[in-house]
Design a protein around this motif. Structure first.
Motif, short mmCIF file in Angstrom:
data_model
loop_
_atom_site.label_atom_id
_atom_site.label_comp_id
_atom_site.label_asym_id
_atom_site.label_seq_id
_atom_site.Cartn_x
_atom_site.Cartn_y
_atom_site.Cartn_z
N VAL A 147 -5.51 9.71 1.94
CA VAL A 147 -5.87 8.71 0.93
C VAL A 147 -4.69 7.78 0.68
N GLY A 148 -4.96 6.49 0.67
CA GLY A 148 -3.97 5.49 0.31
C GLY A 148 -4.56 4.49 -0.68
N VAL A 149 -3.71 3.77 -1.37
CA VAL A 149 -4.15 2.73 -2.29
C VAL A 149 -3.45 1.42 -1.93
N LYS A 155 0.85 -1.19 0.00
CA LYS A 155 0.00 0.00 0.00
C LYS A 155 0.88 1.24 0.00
N TYR A 156 0.29 2.33 -0.50
CA TYR A 156 1.05 3.57 -0.64
C TYR A 156 0.16 4.74 -0.24
N GLY A 162 -7.77 -5.03 -4.96
CA GLY A 162 -7.43 -3.62 -4.96
C GLY A 162 -8.32 -2.86 -4.00
N ALA A 163 -7.81 -1.78 -3.42
CA ALA A 163 -8.59 -1.03 -2.45
C ALA A 163 -8.16 0.42 -2.41
N VAL A 164 -9.12 1.28 -2.09
CA VAL A 164 -8.87 2.69 -1.77
C VAL A 164 -9.08 2.84 -0.27
#
Length: 312
Positions: A149-151, A116-117, A173-175
């Motif tokens: 916010v991360g992804v 994640k970032y 995948g996720a927000v």
């Protein structure tokens, strides 16, 4: 007095580059949602626990009882905003047998690796320094309505027990969103697409509200919804508590259920999170960005499944 003067001079001479590391452990447990913030560079974190699930689903393919354990490993490398992680779960299921006695299956049921970032980090004003107006000091900061916010991107590997194997790898995948409404109250929102390339793909959301009672205790409430290929929904509600033993160790317990008319279930878990902290904050001279130094951060400590205390 000399120490105070030195601290003032030190803070005036250097600026901090990191905003990701937290002075106390930042754990995903005991909820299912995930913060957009990582653990910080050179931090190795282990989050593990046992879980039990019991349901009265009358369908032929249901598992009346499940007992298992899971381990979530997290590590920060290369950048403060970047985290790599892996999750493995082992469970034993009671399988309903309409033709006779129920039987059991067991094995590794999940093996997922991902990263994640932190894409955007919301900054807040330090209102404790506002001495001219009491009204401004206690007023709500509207920036807190805008989340960090991360992804996340991950892969479900197929190195599973024979009874849990899929057709192949699938992707997730996720927000990840986080609102810090105060130093004690945090809202997490996850929007997820899971098993994207498989026939069992689904979309889900998780909303978690966490509140710190004091420096050691916090609790959460959580709502999760899933939507499958046929758009049939599945909703569940959970709550739990966490206790901070030390700055690197957290204990937790939680329970969740649903309120469907056709069936209901109880899911309970208990576990702990522990980190091996090798993090060092990096500083640079303001007038000479190429010169750097590192030091261990001061350990002031405030309980933070809340899930960070950002350094500004």
């Amino acid at each position: 007095m000399k120490n105070v003067i030195f601290l003032v001079i030190f803070l005036a001479s250097f600026q901090m580059l990191t905003a990701q590391y937290t002075e106390i452990i930042n754990s995903k447990r005991p909820g299912f949602s995930e913060s957009p913030y990582g653990v910080g560079t050179n931090v190795y974190q282990f989050e593990t626990g046992m879980f039990y699930n019991s349901n009265n689903d009358k369908s032929l393919e249901s598992y009346p009882k499940t007992l298992g354990g899971e381990l979530f490993f997290r590590v920060g490398k290369f950048k403060e905003r970047l985290e790599f992680n892996a999750n493995v779960a082992y469970q034993r299921d009671e399988v309903k047998n309409p033709l006779g006695s129920n039987f059991h299956i067991k094995g590794i049921s999940d093996l997922t690796v991902g990263a994640k970032y932190l894409v955007y980090q919301q900054e807040y004003k330090d209102k404790s320094k506002e001495i001219r107006s009491w009204k401004r000091r206690v007023a709500f900061d509207k920036k807190r309505l805008i989340p960090s916010v991360g992804v996340y991107g991950g892969v479900h590997l197929n190195f599973l027990g024979k009874d849990y194997k899929n057709d192949g790898m699938s992707y997730k995948g996720a927000v990840l969103l986080q609102n810090d409404f105060s130093d004690r109250l945090v809202l997490l929102t996850n929007l997820i697409a899971d098993k994207i390339t498989s026939e069992d793909k689904y979309y889900s959301y998780i909303v978690t509200m966490t509140y710190a009672i004091n420096q050691n205790w916090s609790y959460f409430i959580e709502n999760q919804g899933r939507y499958y290929n046929d758009f049939s929904p599945n909703y569940q509600f959970g709550t739990g508590v966490a206790y901070l033993v030390t700055e690197n160790l957290q204990l937790d317990a939680s329970a969740r259920t649903n309120f469907f008319n056709d069936y209901s279930y109880l899911y309970a878990t208990a576990g702990f999170s522990w980190r091996l902290d090798r993090h060092k904050d990096s500083f640079v001279y303001k007038n000479s960005p190429k010169e750097t130094m590192s030091r261990r951060p001061n350990r002031k400590g405030f309980f933070s499944r809340l899930f960070k205390k950002k350094r500004n």
